[in-house]
Design an enzyme around this catalytic site. Sequence first.
Site, PDB file in Angstrom:
ATOM      1  N   ARG A 162      78.299  16.848  52.443  1.00 42.56           N
ATOM      2  CA  ARG A 162      78.564  16.296  53.792  1.00 42.56           C
ATOM      3  C   ARG A 162      77.251  15.791  54.415  1.00 42.56           C
ATOM      4  NH1 ARG A 162      76.717  17.487  59.318  1.00 42.56           N
ATOM      5  NH2 ARG A 162      78.384  16.898  60.711  1.00 42.56           N
ATOM      6  N   VAL A 163      77.300  14.615  54.981  1.00 44.71           N
ATOM      7  CA  VAL A 163      76.139  14.081  55.699  1.00 44.71           C
ATOM      8  C   VAL A 163      76.535  13.886  57.160  1.00 44.71           C
ATOM      9  CG1 VAL A 163      74.531  12.143  55.911  1.00 44.71           C
ATOM     10  CG2 VAL A 163      75.241  12.926  53.641  1.00 44.71           C
ATOM     11  N   GLY A 164      75.687  14.357  58.050  1.00 43.76           N
ATOM     12  CA  GLY A 164      75.964  14.219  59.479  1.00 43.76           C
ATOM     13  C   GLY A 164      75.360  12.952  60.046  1.00 43.76           C
ATOM     14  N   ASP A 165      75.284  12.913  61.370  1.00 40.60           N
ATOM     15  CA  ASP A 165      74.775  11.710  62.044  1.00 40.60           C
ATOM     16  C   ASP A 165      73.260  11.607  62.053  1.00 40.60           C
ATOM     17  OD1 ASP A 165      74.914  14.057  63.694  1.00 40.60           O
ATOM     18  OD2 ASP A 165      74.312  12.818  65.393  1.00 40.60           O
TER      19      ASP A 165
ATOM     20  N   THR B 113      69.924  21.449  65.431  1.00 40.87           N
ATOM     21  CA  THR B 113      69.328  20.151  65.111  1.00 40.87           C
ATOM     22  C   THR B 113      68.130  20.021  66.017  1.00 40.87           C
ATOM     23  OG1 THR B 113      71.299  18.991  64.355  1.00 40.87           O
ATOM     24  CG2 THR B 113      69.628  17.602  65.323  1.00 40.87           C
TER      25      THR B 113
ATOM     26  N   GLY C 280      78.497  15.708  64.464  1.00 41.70           N
ATOM     27  CA  GLY C 280      77.984  14.500  63.832  1.00 41.70           C
ATOM     28  C   GLY C 280      79.013  13.455  63.477  1.00 41.70           C
TER      29      GLY C 280
ATOM     30  N   GLY D 267      74.913  17.225  68.063  1.00 42.98           N
ATOM     31  CA  GLY D 267      76.311  17.487  68.388  1.00 42.98           C
ATOM     32  C   GLY D 267      77.173  17.318  67.149  1.00 42.98           C
TER      33      GLY D 267
HETATM   34  N1  ASP Z   1      74.532  16.530  64.631  1.00 45.03           N
HETATM   35  C1  ASP Z   1      74.321  17.523  63.606  1.00 45.03           C
HETATM   36  C2  ASP Z   1      75.231  17.214  62.441  1.00 45.03           C
HETATM   37  O1  ASP Z   1      76.382  16.886  62.665  1.00 45.03           O
HETATM   38  C3  ASP Z   1      74.573  18.914  64.071  1.00 45.03           C
HETATM   39  C4  ASP Z   1      74.078  19.274  65.443  1.00 45.03           C
HETATM   40  O2  ASP Z   1      73.375  18.509  66.076  1.00 45.03           O
HETATM   41  O3  ASP Z   1      74.385  20.368  65.918  1.00 45.03           O
HETATM   42  O4  ASP Z   1      74.810  17.336  61.321  1.00 45.03           O
END
Ligand code: ASP
Length: 327
Positions: free
Chosen positions: A221-224, A193, A246, A244
Amino acid sequence: MKSPILALTLALCAGAAAQAATPALVIHGGAGVIAKEITPAREKEVRATLERALREGYAVLKAGGSSLDAVDKAITTMEDSGTFNAGRGAVFNHDGRNELDAAVMDGATLRAGSVANVHTVKNPILLARAVLDQSPHVMLVGEGAEIFARSVGMTPVPPSYFYTETRWRELQDALKEEREKAADPKTVPHHGTVGAVALDQAGHLAAGTSTGGITNKRYGRVGDSPIIGAGTYADAKCAVSATGWGEFFIRATAAHDICARVEYRGDSLKEAARAVVMDVIPRLGGDGGVIAMDDQGHITTPYDTEGMFRGWIDTDGTMHIAIFAEK
Ligand code: ASP
């Protein structure tokens, strides 16, 4: 006729208003870095890309550009590099496709734009910016986001643009582990990210984040990262971009929680970011890190993984790049 005292006061006020804030920029290329996986060649590549993104983003600020433009510039440089999990270097989902997410937020106005699950948009951060600037909405996903991209003149790239051998191999390894039930559900692999937070000469903050998500994530899937308040947030006093696991950053509304602690509890930015990254997220079972800046240009970059790719240019103009804990 103005009295001499009034005239002096007005002149002083005008002088103060015209006085430029000192710009600053902080970026990340993702948390979850594992020391033994970093070869000297990889470290060199990471450092070079972070340095390029910092220089290009900072040049926008020095030229009097907005924090939003600086964030876009730093992030497009990282998206195009193929070095991190965003843009050309994005990871693959379970179906062997790339689904990209991004968001950007303007601290001065609280305007925001975000996109999720795009697959033919070369620079998702620029599409998020177009949502902010050119649509009445905050978030567009999937086909709707793709159609919007065409409507604002973005030329699609073929999905193969996002193919990289390394990411494909990572997916094959993850699928194999899953088949053999060897994957520990508590250790979802993080693959990066990218994010940026900037303070411009007008004293305005902005934050942006762009990602391919997590290897082997399920379709849809949608992350943060594209969720305003979870992976990305900016207001007048505080701006944050997260990286991190998400799901945990969404549940903790992590980025907003940091800025709310600054606003309502009077915590320093450092205390607020540390509490969320080192206490709140791990207590839920997640991990990761953030980059954050306040309106004075104070920067903090806490993470609770082994390392986090990050770099910043302070208000004194000094550049720093770091991967693991600073000695
Ligand atoms: N935060 C991102 C997600 O969950 C992944 C990452 O930052 O490594 O999509």
